[in-house]
Scaffold this motif. Structure first.
Motif, mmCIF file in Angstrom:
data_model
loop_
_atom_site.group_PDB
_atom_site.id
_atom_site.type_symbol
_atom_site.label_atom_id
_atom_site.label_comp_id
_atom_site.label_asym_id
_atom_site.label_seq_id
_atom_site.Cartn_x
_atom_site.Cartn_y
_atom_site.Cartn_z
ATOM 1 N N LEU A 53 21.158 96.565 103.342
ATOM 2 C CA LEU A 53 19.677 96.949 103.090
ATOM 3 C C LEU A 53 19.784 97.907 102.282
ATOM 4 O O LEU A 53 19.213 97.634 101.167
ATOM 5 C CB LEU A 53 18.823 97.491 104.149
ATOM 6 C CG LEU A 53 17.563 97.767 103.875
ATOM 7 C CD1 LEU A 53 16.694 96.331 103.623
ATOM 8 C CD2 LEU A 53 16.585 98.341 105.126
ATOM 9 N N LEU A 54 20.614 99.023 102.063
ATOM 10 C CA LEU A 54 20.574 100.043 100.855
ATOM 11 C C LEU A 54 21.308 99.291 99.508
ATOM 12 O O LEU A 54 20.690 99.447 98.607
ATOM 13 C CB LEU A 54 21.522 101.180 101.300
ATOM 14 C CG LEU A 54 20.855 102.534 101.955
ATOM 15 C CD1 LEU A 54 21.720 103.435 102.477
ATOM 16 C CD2 LEU A 54 19.855 102.763 101.021
ATOM 17 N N GLU A 55 22.098 98.315 99.830
ATOM 18 C CA GLU A 55 22.864 97.555 98.641
ATOM 19 C C GLU A 55 21.947 96.737 97.954
ATOM 20 O O GLU A 55 21.770 96.583 96.944
ATOM 21 C CB GLU A 55 24.056 96.925 99.395
ATOM 22 C CG GLU A 55 24.804 95.940 98.238
ATOM 23 C CD GLU A 55 25.947 95.363 98.727
ATOM 24 O OE1 GLU A 55 26.027 94.149 98.456
ATOM 25 O OE2 GLU A 55 26.619 95.929 99.623
ATOM 26 N N GLN A 56 21.142 95.924 98.985
ATOM 27 C CA GLN A 56 19.989 95.016 98.509
ATOM 28 C C GLN A 56 18.855 95.660 97.596
ATOM 29 O O GLN A 56 18.489 95.173 96.859
ATOM 30 C CB GLN A 56 19.398 94.078 99.501
ATOM 31 C CG GLN A 56 20.407 93.347 100.225
ATOM 32 C CD GLN A 56 19.811 92.684 101.450
ATOM 33 O OE1 GLN A 56 18.692 92.155 101.574
ATOM 34 N NE2 GLN A 56 20.722 92.698 102.722
ATOM 35 N N ALA A 57 18.562 96.714 98.294
ATOM 36 C CA ALA A 57 17.466 97.599 97.642
ATOM 37 C C ALA A 57 17.532 98.034 96.169
ATOM 38 O O ALA A 57 16.913 98.134 95.425
ATOM 39 C CB ALA A 57 17.064 98.934 98.367
ATOM 40 N N ALA A 58 19.049 98.124 95.902
ATOM 41 C CA ALA A 58 19.481 98.549 94.610
ATOM 42 C C ALA A 58 19.301 97.338 93.574
ATOM 43 O O ALA A 58 19.598 97.586 92.295
ATOM 44 C CB ALA A 58 20.863 99.181 94.676
ATOM 45 N N ARG A 59 19.157 96.348 94.141
ATOM 46 C CA ARG A 59 19.330 95.019 93.017
ATOM 47 C C ARG A 59 17.716 94.941 92.578
ATOM 48 O O ARG A 59 16.664 95.095 93.338
ATOM 49 C CB ARG A 59 19.555 93.658 93.759
ATOM 50 C CG ARG A 59 20.961 93.822 94.337
ATOM 51 C CD ARG A 59 21.340 92.593 95.220
ATOM 52 N NE ARG A 59 22.741 92.884 95.576
ATOM 53 C CZ ARG A 59 23.213 92.131 96.716
ATOM 54 N NH1 ARG A 59 22.519 91.635 97.192
ATOM 55 N NH2 ARG A 59 24.515 92.362 97.044
ATOM 56 N N PRO A 60 17.534 94.502 91.356
ATOM 57 C CA PRO A 60 16.243 94.352 90.538
ATOM 58 C C PRO A 60 15.192 93.537 91.244
ATOM 59 O O PRO A 60 14.036 93.822 91.370
ATOM 60 C CB PRO A 60 16.720 93.842 89.303
ATOM 61 C CG PRO A 60 18.109 93.932 88.907
ATOM 62 C CD PRO A 60 18.833 93.874 90.448
ATOM 63 N N GLU A 61 15.616 92.358 92.226
ATOM 64 C CA GLU A 61 14.705 91.476 92.427
ATOM 65 C C GLU A 61 14.793 91.583 94.048
ATOM 66 O O GLU A 61 14.589 90.708 94.884
ATOM 67 C CB GLU A 61 15.186 89.826 92.437
ATOM 68 C CG GLU A 61 14.929 89.514 90.780
ATOM 69 C CD GLU A 61 13.415 89.958 90.341
ATOM 70 O OE1 GLU A 61 12.527 89.477 91.049
ATOM 71 O OE2 GLU A 61 13.343 90.516 89.266
ATOM 72 N N PHE A 62 15.060 92.839 94.562
ATOM 73 C CA PHE A 62 14.995 93.066 95.921
ATOM 74 C C PHE A 62 13.886 92.770 96.707
ATOM 75 O O PHE A 62 12.724 92.952 96.316
ATOM 76 C CB PHE A 62 15.323 94.664 96.233
ATOM 77 C CG PHE A 62 15.018 94.931 97.644
ATOM 78 C CD1 PHE A 62 15.786 94.925 98.635
ATOM 79 C CD2 PHE A 62 13.895 95.839 97.867
ATOM 80 C CE1 PHE A 62 15.708 94.979 99.831
ATOM 81 C CE2 PHE A 62 13.674 96.102 99.423
ATOM 82 C CZ PHE A 62 14.729 95.768 100.384
ATOM 83 N N SER A 63 13.868 92.042 97.736
ATOM 84 C CA SER A 63 12.730 91.582 98.656
ATOM 85 C C SER A 63 13.286 91.070 100.173
ATOM 86 O O SER A 63 14.054 90.462 100.206
ATOM 87 C CB SER A 63 12.123 90.463 97.927
ATOM 88 O OG SER A 63 10.924 90.180 98.720
ATOM 89 N N VAL A 64 12.539 91.748 100.909
ATOM 90 C CA VAL A 64 12.636 91.138 102.464
ATOM 91 C C VAL A 64 11.434 90.459 102.823
ATOM 92 O O VAL A 64 11.539 89.991 104.152
ATOM 93 C CB VAL A 64 12.870 92.488 103.268
ATOM 94 C CG1 VAL A 64 14.157 93.328 102.980
ATOM 95 C CG2 VAL A 64 11.457 93.363 103.462
#
Length: 163
Positions: free
Chosen positions: A32-43
């Motif tokens: 989740l931390l890794e994904q959050a750092a991406r510009p298009e992060f979305s859950v």
């Protein structure tokens, strides 16, 4: 009645704070931390994404009631909606939200508060988001909805996502 609501919400807060540490460790948290750092992060799932996109709220402000660790609030940035405020009673989950926000390069205001007793300076928003499991914990649903209505700015939208 007010005493029973306070007792219920205090017990609920204690339970959420006690469980928070289980969500901030391990492979799932690291991912989740890794994904959050991406510009298009979305859950956000496709249905909620399409619902919010259809509201045409690009550049508009959003608040989330019952934001937990703010992952859904932060996801709004991928839709060009400004994740302004997250409200939750669990300080432990909000701390996780601050970590995720930092990873995402975002700075929402995360407010630890009982929905029935919000600070006076919360503000109003173009979107108020309430997602899965946030309403069923409320012993006074009518009171909760009245508070949420007060968070909506003129022409604001309420999105309740409870599949």
């Amino acid at each position: 009645m007010a005493d029973s609501i306070s007792s219920f919400t205090a017990a609920n807060k204690a339970a959420w704070n006690a469980s928070a540490s289980l969500h901030s460790r391990g492979a799932e948290w690291d991912s989740l931390l890794e994904q959050a750092a991406r510009p298009e992060f979305s859950v956000l799932d496709q249905e909620l994404t399409e619902t919010i996109r259809a509201l045409g709220l690009e550049g508009k402000s959003a608040a989330q009631v019952g934001c937990n660790n703010a992952r859904e609030l932060l996801s709004l940035a991928s839709l060009k909606v400004i994740p302004s405020v997250g409200i939750d009673q669990s300080g432990a989950f909000l701390e996780q939200g601050r970590v995720l926000a930092k990873a995402a390069g975002l700075e929402p205001r995360l407010i630890e508060a009982d929905i029935y007793d919000l600070p006076d300076d919360v503000g109003t928003f173009d979107l108020v988001l309430v997602t899965i499991g946030a309403l069923n914990w409320r012993p006074d649903l009518g009171g909760c909805v009245r508070v949420i209505a007060g968070l909506l700015g003129p022409g604001g939208h309420l999105s309740v996502y409870e599949p």
